[in-house]
Every structure is written in structure tokens, then in C-alpha cells.
Scaffold this motif. Structure first.
Motif, short mmCIF file in Angstrom:
data_model
loop_
_atom_site.label_atom_id
_atom_site.label_comp_id
_atom_site.label_asym_id
_atom_site.label_seq_id
_atom_site.Cartn_x
_atom_site.Cartn_y
_atom_site.Cartn_z
N ASP A 103 0.83 -1.22 0.00
CA ASP A 103 0.00 0.00 0.00
C ASP A 103 0.86 1.26 0.00
N ARG A 104 2.12 1.14 0.32
CA ARG A 104 3.07 2.23 0.05
C ARG A 104 4.46 1.64 -0.13
N TYR A 105 5.27 2.35 -0.92
CA TYR A 105 6.57 1.81 -1.29
C TYR A 105 7.72 2.43 -0.50
N ALA A 106 7.43 3.50 0.23
CA ALA A 106 8.55 4.20 0.85
C ALA A 106 8.12 4.94 2.10
N ASP A 107 9.07 5.09 2.99
CA ASP A 107 8.92 6.01 4.11
C ASP A 107 10.23 6.79 4.17
N ARG A 108 10.18 8.02 3.70
CA ARG A 108 11.35 8.89 3.63
C ARG A 108 12.59 8.21 3.01
N ARG A 109 13.52 7.67 3.80
CA ARG A 109 14.78 7.15 3.26
C ARG A 109 14.76 5.63 3.06
N PHE A 110 13.65 4.99 3.42
CA PHE A 110 13.50 3.54 3.23
C PHE A 110 12.61 3.32 2.00
#
Ligand SMILES: Cc1cc2nc3c(=O)[nH]c(=O)nc-3n(C[C@H](O)[C@H](O)[C@H](O)COP(=O)(O)OP(=O)(O)OC[C@H]3O[C@@H](n4cnc5c(N)ncnc54)[C@H](O)[C@@H]3O)c2cc1C
Length: 479
Positions: A288-295
Motif C-alpha cells: 500500500d506504500r513503497y517508501a517512508d522517507r529514506r527507506f
């Protein structure tokens, strides 16, 4: 505890992680790739390296290396042959599946290639090792990571117990279907898991290629009175794969049972030397999402699709190439603050379209066939003609997918909006267009090079012979 400082840490050295490492390392970015296993072996993963993946390989200078590694030569015919059984009657056939014939095409510079995934990984791994700024470590586990505004701090453990702290600017989760990085960012897979189950047997059978009448092919799809199964040559040394139909979760066959099933389904009695067997599950899932800031997630960590159409590994290589240049440009200072975020904006619709395509292929099941399909009678011949015509009418879509591979576009804040309607999409037919967001149309140059060879690693401005020099100069200045 030792500490390593790098720019990007990649968890997982499958095709997606290796692609990201090559893209970053080719641009001088420092990368640490860690992989918990030794990759390689005979696992029956993909054999379809499509034209887009091989075009990335050409840019990285390794397309010819992959061609050299083709187990039966690149000109081995990529035929898909439908038979009642290997020793039986032919029902239908498709030649040059996935544009794998080594022909010069106006549409792309590199043909597809039928090659085991472990061979592709070997060639990509060689490239990674040749890049001075990339450190590739096997038998090393990614354990944990934290991030703040300035960077990432991760813990890795080498087999044998040494714990190392890694500081980096970004962490790429290329750690496959059970991704720990996906858990770390709290992303959930959405869709349907466990659509179907398959069981793969890898075996050695000297003489099998000569023991049937259907000529060379990549896959022989057997549709007989006992149901569906698939078999094909896998590698040198008479190595083959076999997938019996109707597998259930957790299936396990003894070597003797596997030998009997192969002999029964093919109708060819040979000494089958079983090398390995494993089971896998087809799913239709998207994070449902591919990223969190630097991850950031790439490959199977972000999306899983049924293998019909051969997209999974190829999509992962495309993800690695996309995030690679964006992180490199950001670290170099030439990418704006939102550049890395466009990875998800651009790739997610592509993954959705390709999952839909894989599902459409997957949905085309061959219905159970009457037992008389194998009889040498008029009735048997009539059934074979009907089944063969049905296969010909429905299965071609899976093997002829240039529109889905080359014709999908990106829409994002870094793509200029153009007036007018985009060209209609057809998953089988690729129609080149110079519209913003689409793959640049391919052309061969007078000196024999591909237009793409002239692009280099950075931005490229293409000016037609009759372009206004003042406009060209203004566009170059803007870039
Ligand atoms: C039978 C079959 C046929 C297929 N056919 C095709 C095809 O024809 N074409 C196609 O494009 N795709 C195909 N696929 C899909 C393809 O195999 C996958 O999409 C591809 O391998 C995904 O690559 P990846 O790099 O994202 O992940 P993976 O290949 O799964 O690699 C992830 C790696 O991360 C490592 N890892 C995980 N956790 C950690 C950790 N904590 N620390 C360190 N390392 C870690 C794992 O050991 C693994 O090596 C097929 C799949 C199957 C099962």
C-alpha cells in the motif's frame, strides 16, 4: 562493533537489488549490498529476460555477456509448443515468444532472451563486482534500521556472528516477498495471496531432447487426458524442469514419485535424475506504500504477480534502474527534493497495469479436455483441432507483450504535461510515441549504433535535422 559508512545500503541481492546497485555504482555512488544467502543454484525461477531488461543490460555494458551465457545459444528458438504429451500429438505453437529471436528490430535495440534467472544474476553480479564503489556481501543478514532527517543507521550480521553498524543516506529494501524493510515502514500487501500453487522439479535427462518429435522449444505445455503440466529444457548438461498441474500447498514428492510422474505425463520412459524440487505460490499483491522517507521498496518486496507473462523479475530490474538514477541525482545535488518520491508515483501505475496483464493471462485456463484427445481416431483428431484452435485464439497474448513492456507511460511532477489525448494502450502492440512520459522511440543511427547508445548517463536532448538551431540552444540551456 565495526561501523561502515556508505551512501546506499541495499538489502537483498536478487535481480532488483543487483539492478539498483549497478545503476548507483555506475554513477559512482557508494553502495553496500547485503544478501543473507548464497544466490545461484538451480531454483526454477524466471527464464524470460525481456527486451526492456536487456536494454538496461546494454546500457550497463553486459547484454553481450548475457547472450554469451545463453545455455543453448541466443538463437535457440523461443517456441511455445502445446502438445497432448511430449511423446504425443501437437496441438498448437507460438514462435519467437517474448521477442527473443536475435533479430534487428526498429522498435528496440535488444531482443529478449530465454535464460535462467541464476544466469542473469551471475552476469549482473560480475558487473556489480567490477564497480569500485559497490561492496557486495553474501551470507549477511539485515537485522534492523532507523532513520532521521540526515540518514539511516542499520545493523547487519555476517554469518558467524559479527554485528556491524552501517550508516547510509538511503536503505533500499530489495528483500523479496517476505521483506523486512516492508515491515519496517509499516506497509501492507493488498490483493489476493495464494491464487494457485505450483511444484517445480529440476532433473537431468540425457536423450530427452531427441526422444520427442516436436523440435526445440522453451516450454512444452502438455494438455492431455490427465490434465495440464509444463516441461522444458532448463540449462546445459540435459537439465530440464517439470511442473505437474494441480499442485497443492506443501506438496512433496519422493524422487521415485517424481520420476514416475514425469514418465507418465510425457509418455517417455528414461532414467530421470532428480536434482531439486520446490513449491511456490502465485499471488496478486501490491504494497500500500513503497517508501517512508529514506527507506524504499523495490521488486517483489513491493509487488507480486502470477508468473504468466514473465513480469516479476523484469519489473524488479526496472525498479532498481529507476530508483538508482534518482538517488544518484539526489546525492549529486542535481535532483530536486521531490525526485526520489517520483519513484513510487511513476512505478506504481506500471506495476498495477502489469499485474492486471499477468492476471488476464493467468485467467486463461485451458478447460479439462475429453480423454479421447490422445486417440489416433477421427474423434481424437477433431478434439485436438478444437483444443488447438482455442489455445491459438487465447494464449498468444501471454507470449506477445511488447505493448505492456515498452508502451506504458509515467505521469509525475517531473514529466511535462502535454495537451491532447495519450495514444491508446494495447498490451500486445507497441506504438512508439515521442509524447512526454513514454519511452523514447528507438532508432538505429547511420553509424550502426542504437539511438539509446548516444544518450549517455545524463540528460539527452534530441534535435531533428531540420530543428531550429535557436530553439535547440534554448532547450539545451534550460536543461
Ligand atoms: C516459478 C517462477 C517463475 C517465474 N517466472 C518469471 C519470469 O519468467 N519472468 C519474470 O520476470 N519473473 C518471473 N518470476 C518472478 C521472479 O522470480 C521474482 O519476481 C524475482 O526473483 C524478484 O526479484 P527480487 O530481487 O525482487 O527478489 P528476490 O529474488 O526474492 O530476492 C530477494 C533477496 O533478498 C534476500 N533477503 C531477504 N531478507 C533478507 C535480509 N533480512 N537480509 C539480507 N537479505 C535478505 C533473500 O535471500 C533474497 O535473495 C517467477 C517466479 C517463479 C516462482
Amino acid at each position: 562493533m565495526t561501523t561502515i559508512d556508505t551512501d546506499v545500503r541495499v538489502a537483498g541481492a536478487g535481480p532488483a537489488g543487483l539492478a539498483a546497485a549497478i545503476e548507483l555504482g555506475s554513477r559512482g555512488v557508494r553502495v553496500l549490498v547485503i544478501e543473507r544467502k548464497e544466490r545461484g543454484g538451480t531454483a526454477p525461477r524466471p527464464k524470460t529476460t525481456n527486451v526492456r531488461t536487456r536494454t538496461h543490460l546494454r546500457r550497463w555494458g553486459i547484454a553481450d555477456r548475457l547472450a554469451e551465457e545463453a545455455p543453448f545459444g541466443v538463437d535457440y528458438p523461443n517456441n511455445m509448443v502445446f502438445v497432448t504429451r511430449l511423446a504425443g500429438h501437437e496441438l498448437s505453437r507460438f514462435a519467437n515468444a517474448f521477442n527473443a529471436a536475435p533479430e534487428r528490430s526498429a522498435l528496440y535495440p535488444e531482443h529478449g532472451q530465454w535464460v535462467p534467472q541464476y544466469t542473469l544474476e551471475k552476469v549482473m553480479g560480475e558487473k556489480v563486482r567490477s564497480l569500485p564503489s559497490v561492496d557486495l556481501r553474501f551470507n549477511t543478514l539485515f537485522v534492523a534500521a532507523m532513520q532521521d532527517d540526515r540518514g539511516v543507521v542499520a545493523t547487519i550480521v555476517a554469518m558467524g556472528g559479527d554485528e556491524t553498524t552501517v550508516t547510509a543516506r538511503y536503505l533500499i529494501g530489495a528483500d523479496g516477498a517476505r521483506s523486512a524493510v516492508r515491515e519496517l515502514i509499516g506497509a501492507k500487501l493488498e490483493g489476493r495471496a495464494g491464487l494457485s500453487h505450483a511444484y517445480n522439479i529440476i532433473f537431468r535427462a540425457p536423450g530427452l531432447a531427441e526422444a520427442h518429435p516436436h523440435g526445440p522449444a522453451a516450454i512444452y505445455w502438455q494438455i492431455g487426458k490427465d490434465g495440464f503440466s509444463a516441461i522444458g529444457p532448463m540449462d546445459r548438461d540435459d537439465t530440464w524442469f517439470f511442473m505437474p498441474g494441480g499442485a497443492k500447498p506443501g506438496d512433496r514428492l519422493s524422487d521415485a514419485e517424481a520420476q514416475a510422474v514425469i514418465a507418465d505425463c510425457t509418455g517417455i520412459d528414461l532414467p530421470y535424475d532428480i536434482l531439486s524440487a520446490d513449491s511456490w505460490t502465485a499471488s496478486e499483491l501490491l504494497a500500500d506504500r513503497y517508501a517512508d522517507r529514506r527507506f524504499i521498496l523495490v521488486g517483489d518486496a513491493a509487488h507480486l504477480h502470477p508468473p504468466a507473462g514473465g513480469y516479476g523479475m523484469n519489473m524488479g530490474v526496472g525498479d532498481g534502474a529507476d530508483i538508482g538514477w534518482k538517488i544518484a541525482a539526489t546525492l549529486a545535488g542535481s535532483g530536486g527534493p521531490g525526485l526520489v518520491g517520483t519513484y513510487e508515483t511513476e512505478r506504481r501505475p506500471t506495476h498495477c497495469a502489469v499485474i492486471d496483464e499477468a492476471m488476464a493471462n493467468y485467467a486463461i485456463y485451458v478447460a479439462p479436455v475429453p480423454p479421447a484427445i490422445e486417440d489416433a481416431t477421427d474423434e481424437g483428431a477433431a478434439i485436438r483441432a478444437t483444443v488447438g484452435a482455442g489455445v491459438q485464439a487465447t494464449k498468444g497474448r501471454e507470449f506477445d507483450t511488447l505493448g505492456a513492456i515498452l508502451g506504458l507511460d509515467y505521469a509525475s511532477p517531473i514529466v511535462a504535461a502535454e495537451p491532447g489525448e495519450p495514444p491508446p494502450h494495447d498490451s500486445q502492440v507497441y506504438t512508439p510515441t515521442a509524447r512526454a512520459g513514454y519511452l523514447a522511440p528507438h532508432a538505429w543511427l547511420a553509424d550502426g549504433r542504437s539511438l539509446y547508445d548516444a544518450f549517455g548517463d545524463g540528460f539527452a536532448l534530441i534535435a531533428a535535422d531540420d530543428a531550429d538551431p535557436a530553439q535547440v540552444a534554448a532547450a539545451a540551456a534550460q536543461a
